[in-house]
Design a protein around this motif. Structure first.
Motif, PDB file in Angstrom:
ATOM      1  N   MET A   1      20.218   1.251  34.372  1.00 33.08           N
ATOM      2  CA  MET A   1      21.212   1.027  33.443  1.00 33.08           C
ATOM      3  C   MET A   1      20.596   0.924  31.983  1.00 33.08           C
ATOM      4  O   MET A   1      19.945   0.107  31.769  1.00 33.08           O
ATOM      5  CB  MET A   1      22.195  -0.206  33.991  1.00 33.08           C
ATOM      6  CG  MET A   1      23.228  -0.509  32.998  1.00 33.08           C
ATOM      7  SD  MET A   1      23.960  -2.011  33.583  1.00 33.08           S
ATOM      8  CE  MET A   1      25.725  -1.753  32.810  1.00 33.08           C
ATOM      9  N   ASN A   2      21.242   1.439  30.986  1.00 29.50           N
ATOM     10  CA  ASN A   2      20.687   1.678  29.838  1.00 29.50           C
ATOM     11  C   ASN A   2      21.333   0.460  29.130  1.00 29.50           C
ATOM     12  O   ASN A   2      22.657   0.321  28.884  1.00 29.50           O
ATOM     13  CB  ASN A   2      21.235   2.890  29.192  1.00 29.50           C
ATOM     14  CG  ASN A   2      20.743   3.031  27.543  1.00 29.50           C
ATOM     15  OD1 ASN A   2      20.219   2.023  26.996  1.00 29.50           O
ATOM     16  ND2 ASN A   2      20.707   4.097  27.086  1.00 29.50           N
ATOM     17  N   THR A   3      20.722  -0.665  28.547  1.00 33.81           N
ATOM     18  CA  THR A   3      21.200  -1.949  27.949  1.00 33.81           C
ATOM     19  C   THR A   3      21.712  -1.521  26.698  1.00 33.81           C
ATOM     20  O   THR A   3      22.886  -2.102  26.320  1.00 33.81           O
ATOM     21  CB  THR A   3      19.991  -2.764  27.844  1.00 33.81           C
ATOM     22  OG1 THR A   3      19.400  -2.896  29.164  1.00 33.81           O
ATOM     23  CG2 THR A   3      20.493  -4.092  27.269  1.00 33.81           C
ATOM     24  N   SER A   6      25.281  -0.044  27.230  1.00 30.39           N
ATOM     25  CA  SER A   6      26.296  -0.864  27.567  1.00 30.39           C
ATOM     26  C   SER A   6      26.636  -2.171  26.565  1.00 30.39           C
ATOM     27  O   SER A   6      27.908  -2.376  26.409  1.00 30.39           O
ATOM     28  CB  SER A   6      25.619  -1.789  28.993  1.00 30.39           C
ATOM     29  OG  SER A   6      25.237  -1.108  29.871  1.00 30.39           O
ATOM     30  N   SER A  91      17.658  -6.954  41.577  1.00 31.64           N
ATOM     31  CA  SER A  91      17.918  -6.532  40.363  1.00 31.64           C
ATOM     32  C   SER A  91      18.708  -7.278  39.682  1.00 31.64           C
ATOM     33  O   SER A  91      19.622  -7.004  39.075  1.00 31.64           O
ATOM     34  CB  SER A  91      18.375  -4.959  40.482  1.00 31.64           C
ATOM     35  OG  SER A  91      19.748  -4.908  40.733  1.00 31.64           O
ATOM     36  N   SER A  94      19.643  -6.324  35.525  1.00 29.54           N
ATOM     37  CA  SER A  94      20.806  -5.202  35.178  1.00 29.54           C
ATOM     38  C   SER A  94      22.000  -5.282  35.918  1.00 29.54           C
ATOM     39  O   SER A  94      23.218  -5.328  35.296  1.00 29.54           O
ATOM     40  CB  SER A  94      20.289  -3.786  35.806  1.00 29.54           C
ATOM     41  OG  SER A  94      20.162  -3.834  37.111  1.00 29.54           O
ATOM     42  N   SER A  95      21.966  -6.511  37.340  1.00 36.19           N
ATOM     43  CA  SER A  95      23.150  -6.833  37.558  1.00 36.19           C
ATOM     44  C   SER A  95      23.888  -7.930  36.773  1.00 36.19           C
ATOM     45  O   SER A  95      25.216  -7.765  36.673  1.00 36.19           O
ATOM     46  CB  SER A  95      23.028  -7.443  38.957  1.00 36.19           C
ATOM     47  OG  SER A  95      22.622  -6.566  40.036  1.00 36.19           O
TER      48      SER A  95
END
Length: 140
Positions: A1-3, A6, A91, A94-95
């Motif tokens: 996931m791209n922080t 987001s 994780s 990211s979660s």
């Protein structure tokens, strides 16, 4: 996931939700004899006068602040839930971020859409309109 993606998405969603409350509700009037006599244009001017007078006299709660507060609360709750899921699945980072983004967006949306109009402000506007001869029947 791209922080960064987001966080950008979250900021855009929150910005839109802070703008939405600018489209606030106004009183609806029953077409009584006075309304029919003065017409829609004068009635709209009188509504605006009463809204302005109420704003100056008693103020008005900000729906934008409510949305921001609900968004922050949703973000904290979503982040905590996401962290818990992430610890189980392996994780947590990211979660937690996904939960925070989702929770903040949902909380802000709920805060912006919810009926948070100040009751004192509404009562003031309705009384002003009744004193002018109108019959307010609700808000839209």
């Amino acid at each position: 996931m791209n922080t960064s993606l987001s966080l950008k998405t979250l900021l855009i969603i929150l910005a839109v939700l802070v703008v939405i409350p600018a489209c606030s509700k106004k009183p609806a009037l029953y077409p009584n004899a006075h309304y029919k006599e003065v017409g829609q244009t004068k009635a709209s001017e009188d509504i605006q006068y009463c809204l302005d007078l109420a704003e100056q006299s008693v103020g008005k709660k900000s729906r934008g602040k409510t949305a921001a507060k609900a968004g922050a609360q949703g973000g904290l709750i979503g982040g905590a839930i996401g962290l818990g899921i992430g610890l189980v699945t392996g994780s947590p980072g990211s979660s937690a971020l996904a939960g925070a983004v989702g929770g903040a967006a949902g909380g802000a949306a709920g805060g912006a859409v919810g009926d948070t109009e100040d009751a004192v402000y509404r009562n003031f506007v309705e009384r002003c309109l009744r004193e002018k001869g109108y019959d307010p029947i609700g808000w839209r």
